[in-house]
Structures are given as structure tokens and as C-alpha cells.
Write a protein that holds these residues in place. Structure first.
Motif, mmCIF file in Angstrom:
data_model
loop_
_atom_site.group_PDB
_atom_site.id
_atom_site.type_symbol
_atom_site.label_atom_id
_atom_site.label_comp_id
_atom_site.label_asym_id
_atom_site.label_seq_id
_atom_site.Cartn_x
_atom_site.Cartn_y
_atom_site.Cartn_z
ATOM 1 N N MET A 195 5.026 -10.972 -46.810
ATOM 2 C CA MET A 195 6.039 -10.783 -45.793
ATOM 3 C C MET A 195 5.762 -11.732 -44.622
ATOM 4 N N ASP A 196 6.776 -12.432 -44.187
ATOM 5 C CA ASP A 196 6.631 -13.343 -43.067
ATOM 6 C C ASP A 196 6.606 -12.582 -41.755
ATOM 7 N N SER A 197 5.775 -13.061 -40.846
ATOM 8 C CA SER A 197 5.685 -12.449 -39.527
ATOM 9 C C SER A 197 6.798 -13.000 -38.640
ATOM 10 N N PRO A 198 7.373 -12.176 -37.787
ATOM 11 C CA PRO A 198 8.374 -12.678 -36.840
ATOM 12 C C PRO A 198 7.730 -13.414 -35.657
ATOM 13 N N TYR A 199 6.400 -13.506 -35.681
ATOM 14 C CA TYR A 199 5.675 -14.095 -34.561
ATOM 15 C C TYR A 199 5.054 -15.417 -34.954
ATOM 16 N N GLN A 200 5.022 -16.328 -33.992
ATOM 17 C CA GLN A 200 4.370 -17.622 -34.174
ATOM 18 C C GLN A 200 3.226 -17.705 -33.175
ATOM 19 N N ILE A 201 2.078 -18.190 -33.632
ATOM 20 C CA ILE A 201 0.923 -18.365 -32.743
ATOM 21 C C ILE A 201 0.575 -19.836 -32.729
ATOM 22 N N LYS A 202 0.373 -20.356 -31.532
ATOM 23 C CA LYS A 202 0.008 -21.764 -31.364
ATOM 24 C C LYS A 202 -0.643 -21.927 -29.996
ATOM 25 N N PHE A 203 -1.373 -23.032 -29.846
ATOM 26 C CA PHE A 203 -1.919 -23.328 -28.528
ATOM 27 C C PHE A 203 -0.784 -23.762 -27.611
ATOM 28 N N ILE A 204 -0.827 -23.267 -26.403
ATOM 29 C CA ILE A 204 0.162 -23.626 -25.390
ATOM 30 C C ILE A 204 -0.158 -25.031 -24.898
ATOM 31 N N ALA A 205 0.838 -25.881 -24.861
ATOM 32 C CA ALA A 205 0.652 -27.256 -24.396
ATOM 33 C C ALA A 205 0.186 -27.252 -22.942
ATOM 34 N N ASP A 206 -0.675 -28.210 -22.606
ATOM 35 C CA ASP A 206 -1.201 -28.286 -21.244
ATOM 36 C C ASP A 206 -0.087 -28.282 -20.201
ATOM 37 N N GLU A 207 0.991 -29.005 -20.486
ATOM 38 C CA GLU A 207 2.080 -29.089 -19.500
ATOM 39 C C GLU A 207 2.834 -27.763 -19.348
ATOM 40 N N ASP A 208 2.608 -26.816 -20.260
ATOM 41 C CA ASP A 208 3.254 -25.508 -20.178
ATOM 42 C C ASP A 208 2.285 -24.394 -19.771
ATOM 43 N N ILE A 209 1.088 -24.767 -19.319
ATOM 44 C CA ILE A 209 0.047 -23.767 -19.074
ATOM 45 C C ILE A 209 0.443 -22.750 -18.004
ATOM 46 N N PHE A 210 1.298 -23.134 -17.061
ATOM 47 C CA PHE A 210 1.688 -22.190 -16.015
ATOM 48 C C PHE A 210 2.528 -21.038 -16.569
ATOM 49 N N THR A 211 2.995 -21.122 -17.805
ATOM 50 C CA THR A 211 3.760 -20.014 -18.394
ATOM 51 C C THR A 211 2.890 -18.776 -18.585
ATOM 52 N N ILE A 212 1.564 -18.937 -18.532
ATOM 53 C CA ILE A 212 0.684 -17.776 -18.701
ATOM 54 C C ILE A 212 0.449 -17.022 -17.395
ATOM 55 N N ILE A 213 0.897 -17.572 -16.285
ATOM 56 C CA ILE A 213 0.623 -16.949 -14.981
ATOM 57 C C ILE A 213 1.105 -15.501 -14.899
ATOM 58 N N PRO A 214 2.295 -15.147 -15.373
ATOM 59 C CA PRO A 214 2.684 -13.723 -15.297
ATOM 60 C C PRO A 214 1.700 -12.810 -16.045
ATOM 61 N N TYR A 215 1.107 -13.294 -17.132
ATOM 62 C CA TYR A 215 0.133 -12.491 -17.871
ATOM 63 C C TYR A 215 -1.175 -12.379 -17.098
ATOM 64 N N LEU A 216 -1.601 -13.482 -16.505
ATOM 65 C CA LEU A 216 -2.827 -13.446 -15.705
ATOM 66 C C LEU A 216 -2.660 -12.522 -14.505
ATOM 67 N N ARG A 217 -1.469 -12.505 -13.919
ATOM 68 C CA ARG A 217 -1.208 -11.617 -12.777
ATOM 69 C C ARG A 217 -1.249 -10.156 -13.217
ATOM 70 N N ARG A 218 -0.828 -9.858 -14.437
ATOM 71 C CA ARG A 218 -0.917 -8.482 -14.945
ATOM 72 C C ARG A 218 -2.367 -8.083 -15.147
ATOM 73 N N LEU A 219 -3.193 -9.053 -15.534
ATOM 74 C CA LEU A 219 -4.612 -8.764 -15.735
ATOM 75 C C LEU A 219 -5.325 -8.530 -14.412
ATOM 76 N N ASP A 220 -4.943 -9.294 -13.381
ATOM 77 C CA ASP A 220 -5.601 -9.167 -12.075
ATOM 78 C C ASP A 220 -4.645 -9.674 -11.007
ATOM 79 N N ASP A 221 -3.924 -8.762 -10.389
ATOM 80 C CA ASP A 221 -2.919 -9.164 -9.406
ATOM 81 C C ASP A 221 -3.520 -9.514 -8.045
ATOM 82 N N ARG A 222 -4.835 -9.441 -7.927
ATOM 83 C CA ARG A 222 -5.486 -9.842 -6.672
ATOM 84 C C ARG A 222 -5.560 -11.363 -6.558
#
Length: 145
Positions: free
Chosen positions: A1-28
Motif C-alpha cells: 500500500m502506498d503512503s499518502p506521505y512523502q518524506i524528503k530533506f527540506i531544501a536550504d532555501e526553504d528552511i524557514f518553513t520549519i519555524i512554526p514547528y520550532l515555535r510549537r516546540l519552544d515558543d520562548r
């Protein structure tokens, strides 16, 4: 069965897309500080794997390759987070399996990580995933940050 999810390394130029996740981990830590730190982390060989459902980022796992005397070449996984709407759907194990396969492919012998003491749900996840709890992670900061 195929997964509906794709996993890949985030391109360096797109690294700021992780900021909302980092803020959830530590909003300080402010967005401004994260925007300063992430490019520096990339200079030190930081990579971040992203889990995507179509084009939506739904999970992250930072990856560093380290060498330590007691274990040798290994991955350190950090900043691991699955969007709350997607938790309980086996995405965490899927992401970690991908990270571990990556580590094996580059000659690593293990994956290590740190988890906050109060992160009961996360700590249970790591134990259920087969990780051993080995010790404490201590920190002494030099500023008031």
C-alpha cells in the motif's frame, strides 16, 4: 500500500518553513532568533527532514551527523514534531524509519536524541519506538536568554 506521505530533506532555501514547528516546540525562542540561527545551523551540516501530505508540511526531524567516542558515527535527531492534526496516524515511526534508513545509508551505527523531561507523550513515543533511555542532558547557558 502506498503512503499518502512523502518524506524528503527540506531544501536550504526553504528552511524557514520549519519555524512554526520550532515555535510549537519552544515558543520562548522568537521568530527573529530562529531566522538568525537556522542559517548558522545549515553551515554546520544541519539537515531537516520534512513529512509532506501533498504540498503541506506536516512533520519535521532535524538531523546532524556526529562522531563520539562511545558510539562512533551516528545521527542526532532533534526538533522532531508532527503537526497535532496528524498525530496518532503512525507518521512519527514512518519519519524515524526514514531517518534511520538515511543514517544507515551513510555509515552511521545509531541514532541518538534528546527529549525534555516533561515531554511525557514524546518520551513514551521514543520508548515505544525502541529507544533506550540512557541519561540526562544538562545545559548551562552563558546569557539570560
Amino acid at each position: 500500500m502506498d503512503s499518502p506521505y512523502q518524506i524528503k530533506f527540506i531544501a536550504d532555501e526553504d528552511i524557514f518553513t520549519i519555524i512554526p514547528y520550532l515555535r510549537r516546540l519552544d515558543d520562548r525562542i522568537s521568530v527573529e532568533v530562529l531566522k538568525e540561527r537556522l542559517p548558522e545551523m545549515l553551515k554546520h551540516h544541519y539537515k531537516c527532514a520534512g513529512v509532506y501530505e501533498e504540498d503541506r508540511l506536516i512533520g519535521i526531524c532535524g538531523v546532524w551527523v556526529l562522531f563520539k567516542y562511545y558510539i562512533g558515527k551516528h545521527l542526532e535527531a532533534d526538533n522532531v514534531m508532527i503537526h497535532p492534526d496528524y498525530r496518532g496516524k503512525e507518521i512519527g515511526p514512518l519519519l524515524l524509519d526514514w531517518v534511520n534508513d538515511y543514517g544507515k545509508s551513510i555509515g552511521c551505527v545509531a541514532t541518538e536524541l534528546n527529549s525534555y523531561i516533561g515531554n511525557n507523550r514524546g518520551n513514551k513515543f521514543w520508548e515505544n519506538y525502541g529507544c533506550q533511555k540512557l541519561g540526562f542532558h544538562f545545559r548551562k547557558t552563558y546569557t539570560n536568554e
